[in-house]
Design a protein around this motif. Structure first.
Motif, PDB file in Angstrom:
ATOM      1  N   ASN A 295      37.855  28.706  37.416  1.00 48.62           N
ATOM      2  CA  ASN A 295      37.233  27.641  36.626  1.00 48.62           C
ATOM      3  C   ASN A 295      36.803  28.230  35.281  1.00 48.62           C
ATOM      4  OD1 ASN A 295      35.616  25.768  35.414  1.00 48.62           O
ATOM      5  ND2 ASN A 295      34.382  25.316  37.223  1.00 48.62           N
ATOM      6  N   LYS A 296      37.528  27.858  34.242  1.00 48.88           N
ATOM      7  CA  LYS A 296      37.234  28.382  32.897  1.00 48.88           C
ATOM      8  C   LYS A 296      36.352  27.434  32.088  1.00 48.88           C
ATOM      9  CE  LYS A 296      41.705  28.954  32.080  1.00 48.88           C
ATOM     10  NZ  LYS A 296      42.950  29.306  31.363  1.00 48.88           N
ATOM     11  N   ALA A 297      35.954  26.338  32.719  1.00 48.60           N
ATOM     12  CA  ALA A 297      35.115  25.352  32.016  1.00 48.60           C
ATOM     13  C   ALA A 297      33.646  25.760  32.074  1.00 48.60           C
ATOM     14  CB  ALA A 297      35.306  23.966  32.639  1.00 48.60           C
ATOM     15  N   GLY A 298      32.833  24.991  31.411  1.00 43.28           N
ATOM     16  CA  GLY A 298      31.395  25.284  31.366  1.00 43.28           C
ATOM     17  C   GLY A 298      30.600  24.498  32.393  1.00 43.28           C
ATOM     18  N   HIS A 299      31.281  24.015  33.408  1.00 39.37           N
ATOM     19  CA  HIS A 299      30.618  23.202  34.438  1.00 39.37           C
ATOM     20  C   HIS A 299      31.515  23.185  35.655  1.00 39.37           C
ATOM     21  CE1 HIS A 299      33.608  20.263  33.256  1.00 39.37           C
ATOM     22  NE2 HIS A 299      33.242  20.473  32.009  1.00 39.37           N
ATOM     23  N   ARG A 300      30.983  22.687  36.771  1.00 35.10           N
ATOM     24  CA  ARG A 300      31.795  22.642  37.977  1.00 35.10           C
ATOM     25  C   ARG A 300      33.007  21.742  37.778  1.00 35.10           C
ATOM     26  NH1 ARG A 300      27.338  19.620  39.717  1.00 35.10           N
ATOM     27  NH2 ARG A 300      26.524  21.295  40.972  1.00 35.10           N
ATOM     28  N   ILE A 301      34.060  22.028  38.527  1.00 37.24           N
ATOM     29  CA  ILE A 301      35.266  21.190  38.506  1.00 37.24           C
ATOM     30  C   ILE A 301      35.592  20.821  39.949  1.00 37.24           C
ATOM     31  CG2 ILE A 301      37.738  21.105  38.036  1.00 37.24           C
ATOM     32  CD1 ILE A 301      37.347  23.017  35.750  1.00 37.24           C
ATOM     33  N   PRO A 302      35.735  19.558  40.251  1.00 36.60           N
ATOM     34  CA  PRO A 302      35.531  18.432  39.320  1.00 36.60           C
ATOM     35  C   PRO A 302      34.058  18.045  39.221  1.00 36.60           C
ATOM     36  CG  PRO A 302      36.230  17.598  41.451  1.00 36.60           C
ATOM     37  CD  PRO A 302      36.193  19.104  41.574  1.00 36.60           C
TER      38      PRO A 302
END
Lengths: 304, 96
Positions: A295-302
Motif C-alpha cells: 500500500n503506497k497510499a497515505g491511508h488504508r486501501i480500500p
C-alpha cells in the motif's frame, strides 16, 4: 505594460453585470432561505469560471461537483431507513445536516421547509427515478465557494469565520494572469492566504469519522483516521493534496477510488508462481503462489 | 479489493489457487455488520495498511496428469457494487 493596457481596456468594456453577478454580491447573507434556487445563487460559482476556467473545468469532472447526486442512495437510505423507520421521526434540519454539512454545506442557510423539500427531492430521485428532482439536487454540491470560503476555517475560535466575498487559497495572491499584468488583487473578489486549505485536516473535515453537534458518531468513512494514525504515525509526510491534486497535475479533479490511474499508483504488486510435484510416488502437480501487495497510499486501501 | 489467483490447466480445467478480500466491516454497537453511515460506530479492519507490504501465500493441487497451467494473478478494486477496476493482471505459465 502592453498586457496590462489590454486588460484594462477589456475590463472597462465589460458590462457592469459581469461583476455585479459575482457571489460576493450575494454571499454572506444570514437569513434563512426557503427557495432552492435562491440558496444556490447565494453560493453560486457561476462567475468563478469566467477567470478560473481551467480549474472550474477540472472541478466539474470531480465527484465534489456531484457530492449530492453521486451519494443519493446513501442519503435516501438515511432519511427513509434511519430517520423515518429507525428513529420514527420526521426529517429535521439537524438530521439532514448530519449528511449535508459535508455533501451540501449550503443547506446551513436553509429554512425548515427547504430542508423538507430537499429531503423529498432525494426520495423522489431514488424511489421514483424522478429526473427533474435529480436535476434540482445536482445544483447542490461542494463547489468553489464551499472549499475556498465556507469550510476553510478549521480554527474558527482563533481566526474567526471566513469573511463574506473573500476567497482563501494556498498563496493568497491574485490569479497569475492578473499578477503578470501588474494587478495586486482581483476586482472580482478579495483573496487571502489560508494555511488550512493546504492541510490534510482540511480534507479530513469530511473524509473521516464525523461527530455532529448532538454527539452521535457517523461512520461515513474513516480515511482521515487511517491517514493520521497509520500513515503519519509510520513516518508518512505527504498530504491529501500532494497525491490527489499536485501529483501528475491532477488539480481540482481530486481523483480517488473511482479512477484506475490513481488506484494503481497506490498499490504495488509483486507475484511469484512456481509449479512442483508433491507427494512422492503419487506426484501431484501443485501450484505455489506468493503475492506481495504494498500500500503506497497515505491511508488504508480500500477506504470510503 | 480482491486478490485472485486461478490456474487454467492444459486440459481445460479451471482451478482456484487462492483468493483474498480486503475491506472494512462497519459495525453497530451490537457488533452487527451495517452499511448505513449513521449506524456504523466501529470497524473491523481487513484492509491494506498504509506504508506496509502484505504477503499472501497460496498452495493448491492440480488434477493428476496436468502437464502445464497458466496461472492468472489479478487484483481488482471495487469502489462500488457496479464498478470494477483492474489494478493488476499477469499470467504465468508453469510446467510439471
Amino acid at each position: 505594460m502592453l498586457i496590462r493596457t489590454i486588460i484594462v481596456v477589456l475590463i472597462s468594456l465589460m458590462p457592469i453585470g459581469a461583476f455585479a453577478m459575482h457571489p460576493e454580491a450575494q454571499y454572506g447573507g444570514t437569513e434563512e432561505i426557503s427557495n432552492l434556487d435562491v440558496l444556490v445563487t447565494r453560493y453560486s460559482d457561476e462567475t468563478c469560471k469566467e477567470c478560473h476556467e481551467e480549474i472550474y473545468a477540472e472541478w466539474k469532472e470531480s465527484y465534489h461537483s456531484q457530492s449530492v447526486v453521486h451519494s443519493i442512495g446513501g442519503l435516501r437510505n438515511f432519511i427513509v431507513h434511519g430517520v423515518e423507520k429507525g428513529w420514527n421521526a420526521e426529517i429535521t434540519k439537524e438530521h439532514l445536516m448530519r449528511c449535508m454539512d459535508c455533501h451540501a454545506p449550503q443547506l446551513q442557510d436553509a429554512s425548515k421547509s427547504l430542508i423538507r423539500d430537499v429531503a423529498e427531492l432525494i426520495k423522489k430521485t431514488v424511489d421514483a427515478q424522478d429526473e427533474d428532482a435529480k436535476e434540482k439536487l445536482a445544483k447542490l454540491n461542494v463547489n468553489c465557494v464551499i472549499c475556498h470560503n465556507t469550510k476553510v476555517s478549521i480554527e474558527k475560535n482563533l481566526k474567526g469565520k471566513p469573511k463574506p466575498g473573500v476567497y482563501y487559497g494556498p498563496k493568497g495572491k491574485s490569479t497569475t494572469w492578473l499578477k503578470k499584468a501588474g494587478f495586486s488583487a482581483t476586482r472580482a473578489h478579495g483573496t487571502e492566504r489560508s494555511a488550512a486549505v493546504t492541510s490534510a485536516l482540511f480534507c479530513g473535515q469530511c473524509h473521516g469519522m464525523y461527530t455532529p453537534p448532538d454527539g452521535d458518531i457517523i461512520g461515513c468513512n474513516t480515511l482521515y483516521g487511517s491517514y493520521q494514525d497509520a500513515y503519519r504515525g509510520n513516518g508518512g509526510t505527504e498530504t491529501c493534496q500532494d497525491c490527489h491534486m499536485r501529483a501528475k497535475n491532477r488539480g481540482h479533479r481530486f481523483p480517488g477510488a473511482y479512477e484506475k490511474d490513481i488506484v494503481k499508483d497506490g498499490i504495488g504488486v509483486d507475484a511469484q508462481v512456481i509449479g512442483l510435484n508433491i507427494k512422492p510416488g503419487t506426484w501431484i502437480p501443485t501450484i505455489i503462489a506468493r503475492v506481495s501487495l504494498t500500500n503506497k497510499a497515505g491511508h488504508r486501501i480500500p477506504d470510503g | 479489493m480482491v486478490l485472485d489467483v486461478t490456474a487454467k490447466t492444459d486440459r481445460g480445467e479451471t482451478v482456484p489457487i487462492g483468493k483474498k478480500e480486503y475491506w472494512e466491516i462497519g459495525l453497530d454497537l451490537d457488533g452487527n455488520h451495517r452499511y448505513g453511515a449513521w449506524q456504523i460506530k466501529e470497524i473491523v479492519d481487513l484492509t491494506l495498511p498504509p506504508r506496509k507490504t502484505v504477503q499472501e501465500r497460496f498452495m493448491a493441487e492440480l488434477p493428476e496428469g496436468t502437464k502445464s497451467a497458466d496461472v492468472d494473478i489479478t487484483v481488482t478494486y471495487h469502489p462500488s457494487k457496479k464498478i470494477t477496476l483492474d489494478v493488476f493482471k499477469e499470467t504465468r505459465t508453469v510446467t510439471f
